[in-house]
Every structure is written in structure tokens, then in C-alpha cells.
Design a protein around this motif. Structure first.
Motif, mmCIF file in Angstrom:
data_model
loop_
_atom_site.group_PDB
_atom_site.id
_atom_site.type_symbol
_atom_site.label_atom_id
_atom_site.label_comp_id
_atom_site.label_asym_id
_atom_site.label_seq_id
_atom_site.Cartn_x
_atom_site.Cartn_y
_atom_site.Cartn_z
ATOM 1 N N ALA A 81 14.094 91.392 -24.097
ATOM 2 C CA ALA A 81 13.162 91.568 -23.008
ATOM 3 C C ALA A 81 12.621 90.188 -22.417
ATOM 4 O O ALA A 81 12.407 89.949 -21.518
ATOM 5 N N ALA A 82 11.966 89.364 -23.381
ATOM 6 C CA ALA A 82 11.632 88.135 -22.979
ATOM 7 C C ALA A 82 12.571 87.142 -22.363
ATOM 8 O O ALA A 82 12.145 86.378 -21.501
ATOM 9 N N THR A 83 13.935 87.199 -22.941
ATOM 10 C CA THR A 83 14.834 86.320 -22.236
ATOM 11 C C THR A 83 15.049 87.123 -20.743
ATOM 12 O O THR A 83 15.217 86.154 -19.919
ATOM 13 N N ASN A 84 15.302 88.353 -20.571
ATOM 14 C CA ASN A 84 15.454 88.865 -19.150
ATOM 15 C C ASN A 84 14.215 88.565 -18.240
ATOM 16 O O ASN A 84 14.223 88.280 -17.224
ATOM 17 N N PHE A 85 13.020 88.570 -18.843
ATOM 18 C CA PHE A 85 11.725 88.367 -18.182
ATOM 19 C C PHE A 85 11.547 87.164 -17.659
ATOM 20 O O PHE A 85 11.329 86.772 -16.393
ATOM 21 N N ASN A 86 12.017 86.012 -18.372
ATOM 22 C CA ASN A 86 11.984 84.761 -17.848
ATOM 23 C C ASN A 86 13.108 84.408 -16.832
ATOM 24 O O ASN A 86 12.825 83.836 -15.625
ATOM 25 N N LEU A 87 14.373 84.913 -17.181
ATOM 26 C CA LEU A 87 15.425 84.823 -16.239
ATOM 27 C C LEU A 87 15.143 85.479 -14.904
ATOM 28 O O LEU A 87 15.365 84.888 -13.829
ATOM 29 N N GLU A 88 14.405 86.707 -15.056
ATOM 30 C CA GLU A 88 14.185 87.370 -13.710
ATOM 31 C C GLU A 88 13.062 86.844 -12.933
ATOM 32 O O GLU A 88 12.850 86.584 -11.666
ATOM 33 N N GLY A 90 12.623 83.442 -12.814
ATOM 34 C CA GLY A 90 13.106 82.435 -12.341
ATOM 35 C C GLY A 90 14.005 82.863 -10.970
ATOM 36 O O GLY A 90 14.053 81.886 -10.019
ATOM 37 N N ARG A 91 14.458 83.995 -10.859
ATOM 38 C CA ARG A 91 15.378 84.391 -9.904
ATOM 39 C C ARG A 91 14.555 84.944 -8.810
ATOM 40 O O ARG A 91 14.713 85.725 -7.921
ATOM 41 N N LYS A 92 13.015 85.063 -9.133
ATOM 42 C CA LYS A 92 12.125 85.815 -8.107
ATOM 43 C C LYS A 92 12.310 87.268 -8.006
ATOM 44 O O LYS A 92 11.997 87.616 -6.989
ATOM 45 N N ARG A 93 12.460 87.809 -9.106
ATOM 46 C CA ARG A 93 12.455 89.151 -9.181
ATOM 47 C C ARG A 93 11.622 89.779 -10.213
ATOM 48 O O ARG A 93 12.077 90.474 -11.340
ATOM 49 N N PRO A 94 10.028 89.692 -9.874
ATOM 50 C CA PRO A 94 9.322 90.298 -10.771
ATOM 51 C C PRO A 94 9.202 91.815 -11.252
ATOM 52 O O PRO A 94 8.766 92.093 -12.363
ATOM 53 N N LYS A 95 9.815 92.458 -10.481
ATOM 54 C CA LYS A 95 9.882 93.975 -10.634
ATOM 55 C C LYS A 95 11.060 94.358 -11.645
ATOM 56 O O LYS A 95 10.676 95.031 -12.529
ATOM 57 N N ARG A 96 12.106 93.625 -11.613
ATOM 58 C CA ARG A 96 13.091 93.819 -12.764
ATOM 59 C C ARG A 96 12.340 93.236 -14.039
ATOM 60 O O ARG A 96 12.694 93.690 -14.822
ATOM 61 N N ALA A 97 11.895 92.298 -13.706
ATOM 62 C CA ALA A 97 11.289 91.574 -15.377
ATOM 63 C C ALA A 97 10.295 92.695 -15.843
ATOM 64 O O ALA A 97 10.212 92.898 -17.083
ATOM 65 N N LYS A 98 9.293 93.337 -15.128
ATOM 66 C CA LYS A 98 8.508 94.121 -15.862
ATOM 67 C C LYS A 98 9.126 95.701 -16.223
ATOM 68 O O LYS A 98 8.537 96.123 -17.167
ATOM 69 N N SER A 99 10.131 95.840 -15.397
ATOM 70 C CA SER A 99 10.783 96.950 -15.878
ATOM 71 C C SER A 99 11.392 96.845 -17.301
ATOM 72 O O SER A 99 11.090 97.806 -18.031
ATOM 73 N N VAL A 100 12.136 95.890 -17.382
ATOM 74 C CA VAL A 100 12.780 95.864 -18.617
ATOM 75 C C VAL A 100 11.502 95.554 -19.904
ATOM 76 O O VAL A 100 11.854 96.287 -21.012
ATOM 77 N N ALA A 101 10.557 94.951 -19.550
ATOM 78 C CA ALA A 101 9.523 94.645 -20.617
ATOM 79 C C ALA A 101 8.660 95.915 -21.023
ATOM 80 O O ALA A 101 8.231 96.268 -22.248
#
Length: 462
Positions: A81-88, A90-101
Motif C-alpha cells: 500500500a505504501a509503495t503504491n501510495f507514493n507512486l500514485e 508521484g503520478r498525480k493520482r490521489p484517488k487511486r492512492a487512497k483507494s489502495v490504502a
């Protein structure tokens, strides 16, 4: 506006601040948090050794695979979750970041509850499979029945900690673990000696400390800086589970393979120990102590690599490849220095370290000194191998990170554990570990060199 500002601040922090300063600000709290978390079991073992003796230490070693199971599930979920959070981000996709978290947080709680139930159903056959002898069994049952109640809290703490750190708040992630560990450290002697609760006291102290850490980390989800969670984000989504599994494969495989190694090692020590002058219980107790010492080193190294993870992940996602290379070089240097210090301590002070965990016979200290020096002989190479594995996971190369974990634990160590004792007796078990460490180091360096060819030396964000 507030959420956009927070995301921009996160980008400024991870994408523009000096890498060295960033690593210190993120890694130091992470190291402290992981170190303190590792001390849960170490503190228990110290007080148990002083109160019960080496049979109590042997019991906690037999029960330790259950903690490793929690680490496997918790780190897979949390690191993924943390790896995806930072990758997303960086890609300016906060909705995907919080969905996985959010999916990860819910999975951690449910997994902990299910695991607690299964352990209590199958506890006796599990402890037998983990290598418990007749003299150890009752102590192990007494300790594990209580600590199993804290598994939902332990699992959530392990997995939520990397996510809080990925939000840039390493201090709070550290604080949550430290407060729980301090509680455990205070309650251990109070329960065990003050209330004369023995093994039960150590177990209840652990559960209470884990509960406090889990509550503190859970409350932070209402305070995330880079995203604002909504209730719908905490619904489990199949797509997000797959992402967690893919990005968390490396720590999952490392811990699962460590679990297999622990069980095999305990049973081999039981078998070959019975044929030696030491008996079965002394080798199992010593192996548990040395493993806990090694866990302290791994906790420090893990804190370093977890501090580097959001820096590498964000900048790789943002295509700032020069900074990605910079954080890799810095983390490798620091990991080697930490490993070298650990090597010196283990080789120079084995008797003093083992004495902290209680008294024993002359044979106990004789075997303990030899086991520690041999087991940790190539520990100074472990740091480099661990840093490489986490770096590959941070930039989305989870399969290669998983492969490196398999090389050390399964491909190299497991066959050596089975083969060497056949020729060397019980000593073959301890020699298997440094040989596997060396093989894993060589393979890791080769894999990293190949991977670095695919990472440009200049940024693509001009």
C-alpha cells in the motif's frame, strides 16, 4: 484547495528537498519505530529468561513463527500500500492512492481476526510442528494462547506503519510504536515480578502494548496530509488487493520463507541437538536469542530502507531518475555501515549479549557463543542485500525483489540446512546461514547491475 495544497507540498518535499536530508528525516523515525517494535519480543525474552530460565526462552522461540506470519501478512499489505501510495502521488493520482490504502487498512483488521481464530483452533498441533519439546510445550501454550489475542492489533500496526510513513509523517509512525513498546516494557516486570504472573504477565503486557499502538495508528487515518479519506475508501476492492499483492510480494516471500526456515531450523535443532552433548533445549533456546538479536539488526536496516522507499518511489513515478540513483547510492552506503557495526558487536561481545537473556550452564554459553559468531558472520553483507531488495520493490520491481528474497531463504539456505548437518552434525545448522548470506549478496549485486541499465541517468521531467 486544502487537499491540492497538501499534495503539492508532498511533491515539493519528496521531489526537490536534498536526498540526504530527506533520508534522515524519514529513516531515523522509521528506524526507531522498527527497533522499538522489534524490542517487544526481545524485552519479553529478557524478562522471561530472568524469571523462567532458558526453557522460557526456548518456548518463545517455538512461538515466534506466529509473529513471522503476522509480519508476512502485515508487511505485504503495508509495504504494498505504501509503495503504491507514493507512486500514485508521484503520478498525480490521489484517488487511486487512497483507494489502495483504505483497502489495505480494512484487510489488516479482518486478516488479524481470522488469524487469531485459526491459531486458537490449531494451536497445539502448530506448536508441535514448530519444534516444541515436552519440556517446552506447556510454557509455549501458556504464552501463545494470550499473545494470539493481540494478533489483530499487531497485524494492523505492522501494516499501517508504512502507510503513515508514506504520508510523510515518520514521527507519528515512530511515536505510535514507541508508546506501545514503552507500555510493554513497563508492564513486563510489573506483571511478571510484581504480580508474579510469570509467562502470562509477559504475554498480557505484549497484548496491551500492541493494542495502544494499533489505536494510535488507526486514528491517524483521519489526519492524513496528502489525501482525505472517505468511508467508501475502506471498502475492500479486488483490484486493489491485486496491487497490494504485487507490490508487497517481496516482504511477503521474505517473511514466508523466513517462517519455513524457522520451523525447519527448530526441528533440526531438536533432532540433532538430542544427539549432541547439548541436548535439544539449549540449541533451541540459543537459536531463539540469536534470532532476536538478528531481528534487531533487521529492524534498523528495515527502517533505513523504509525511509528510502517513499523517496525512491515518488521520484521514480515522477521520472526524476537522477534522484532515484542518488537515494540508492546513499542507502547502500548507510546500510553497509550499519551492518559493519552489527558484525563487530556480534563477534566481540557474544557472551555479554547472551547473558542479558538469563543464566545457563557452561554448555549453554559455549554453544551460544559459537552459534552467534557463526550465524552472524556475514551480517555485514546482509545490509546491502536488504537495501537492494527494498529499492527494487520501491520502484515497482516487486518480482525481482521477491526473487532475491527466495535466493537467500529458500534456494540457498533451506538445502544447506538439510545437507550440512548430515556431514557436520548440529554445527552444520549454524554454518548454513553465513554461506546463504554470501550467495544472496552476490546474486543481489548482479540483479541490481542489470536493473540499473534500464534507469536513465538523467531526468525525463525537463
Amino acid at each position: 484547495m486544502g487537499k491540492t495544497k497538501a499534495i503539492n507540498e508532498q511533491k515539493t518535499k519528496f521531489g526537490t528537498e536534498p536526498v540526504g536530508k530527506l533520508l534522515v528525516s524519514l529513516a531515523v523515525p522509521a528506524i526507531i519505530a522498527n527497533l522499538v517494535n522489534a524490542l517487544y519480543n526481545v524485552v519479553d525474552q529478557i524478562f522471561i529468561g530472568q524469571k523462567i530460565g532458558f526453557l522460557g526462552n526456548a518456548a518463545t522461540n517455538v512461538a515466534f513463527p506466529l509473529t513471522t506470519i503476522c509480519l508476512a501478512i502485515g508487511l505485504m499489505t503495508g509495504v504494498g500500500a505504501a509503495t503504491n501510495f507514493n507512486l500514485e502521488l508521484g503520478r498525480k493520482r490521489p484517488k487511486r492512492a487512497k483507494s489502495v490504502a483504505g483497502t489495505a487498512a480494512t484487510m489488516l483488521l479482518l486478516s488479524g481476526i481470522i488469524l487469531c481464530i485459526l491459531i486458537n483452533i490449531f494451536l497445539r498441533p502448530m506448536l508441535t510442528a514448530f519444534g516444541a519439546t515436552d519440556q517446552i510445550f506447556d510454557y509455549a501454550i501458556e504464552y501463545t494462547q494470550i499473545t494470539s489475542l493481540g494478533i489483530p492489533f499487531l497485524l494492523f500496526s505492522i501494516g499501517a506503519n508504512p502507510m503513515v510513513r508514506a504520508d510523510g509523517n515518520s514521527f507519528y509512525s515512530m511515536l505510535a510504536i514507541v508508546v506501545g513498546a514503552i507500555t510493554n516494557t513497563i508492564l513486563d516486570p510489573l506483571f511478571m515480578f510484581g504480580f508474579d504472573m510469570g509467562m502470562d504477565g509477559a504475554a498480557w503486557a505484549t497484548v496491551i502494548g500492541q493494542f495502544i499502538s494499533a489505536v494510535m495508528l488507526g486514528l491517524y487515518f483521519f489526519r492524513f496530509k496528502s489525501v482525505k479519506f472517505e468511508l467508501k475508501d475502506f471498502k475492500i476492492k479486488i483490484r486493489e488487493i491485486w496491487i497490494l499483492f504485487m507490490l508487497g510480494t517481496s516482504p511477503l516471500i521474505f517473511q514466508c520463507s523466513a517462517l519455513i526456515v524457522q520451523i525447519v531450523t527448530n526441528n533440526l535443532l531438536k533432532i540433532y541437538g538430542a544427539k549432541s552433548i547439548y541436548g535439544s533445549e539449549i540449541p533451541i533456546a540459543v537459536a531463539g536469542i540469536v534470532m532476536k538479536i538478528n531481528v534487531i539488526f533487521i529492524a534498523i536496516l528495515l527502517g533505513l530502507t523504509q525511509g528510502a522507499q517513499p523517496i525512491a518511489g515518488f521520484n521514480y513515478g515522477a521520472k526524476k531518475f537522477a534522484r532515484v540513483r542518488e537515494i540508492l547510492k546513499l542507502s547502500l552506503k548507510v546500510a553497509f555501515i550499519i551492518s559493519l557495526v552489527a558484525f563487530a558487536i556480534a563477534e566481540l561481545f557474544p557472551v555479554q549479549i547472551i547473558s542479558v537473556f538469563g543464566n545457563g550452564s557452561k554448555l549453554y554459553f559455549q554453544y551460544g557463543t559459537k552459534y552467534m559468531r557463526v550465524f552472524l558472520f556475514f551480517i555485514f553483507l546482509n545490509g546491502i542485500q536488504g537495501a537492494i531488495t527494498m529499492f527494487l520493490t520501491s520502484i515497482g520491481r516487486a518480482s525481482k525483489g521477491a526473487f532475491l528474497s527466495l535466493v537467500r531463504q529458500i534456494i540457498s539456505l533451506l538445502p544447506l540446512l538439510i545437507i550440512l548437518p548430515y556431514f557436520m552434525g548440529i554445527d552444520g545448522i549454524m554454518f548454513a546461514f553465513p554461506i546463504a548470506d554470501f550467495i544472496a549478496f552476490v546474486v543481489s549485486v548482479i540483479v541490481l547491475k542489470g536493473e540499473m541499465k534500464s534507469i536513465p541517468k538523467v531526468n525525463e521531467d525537463k
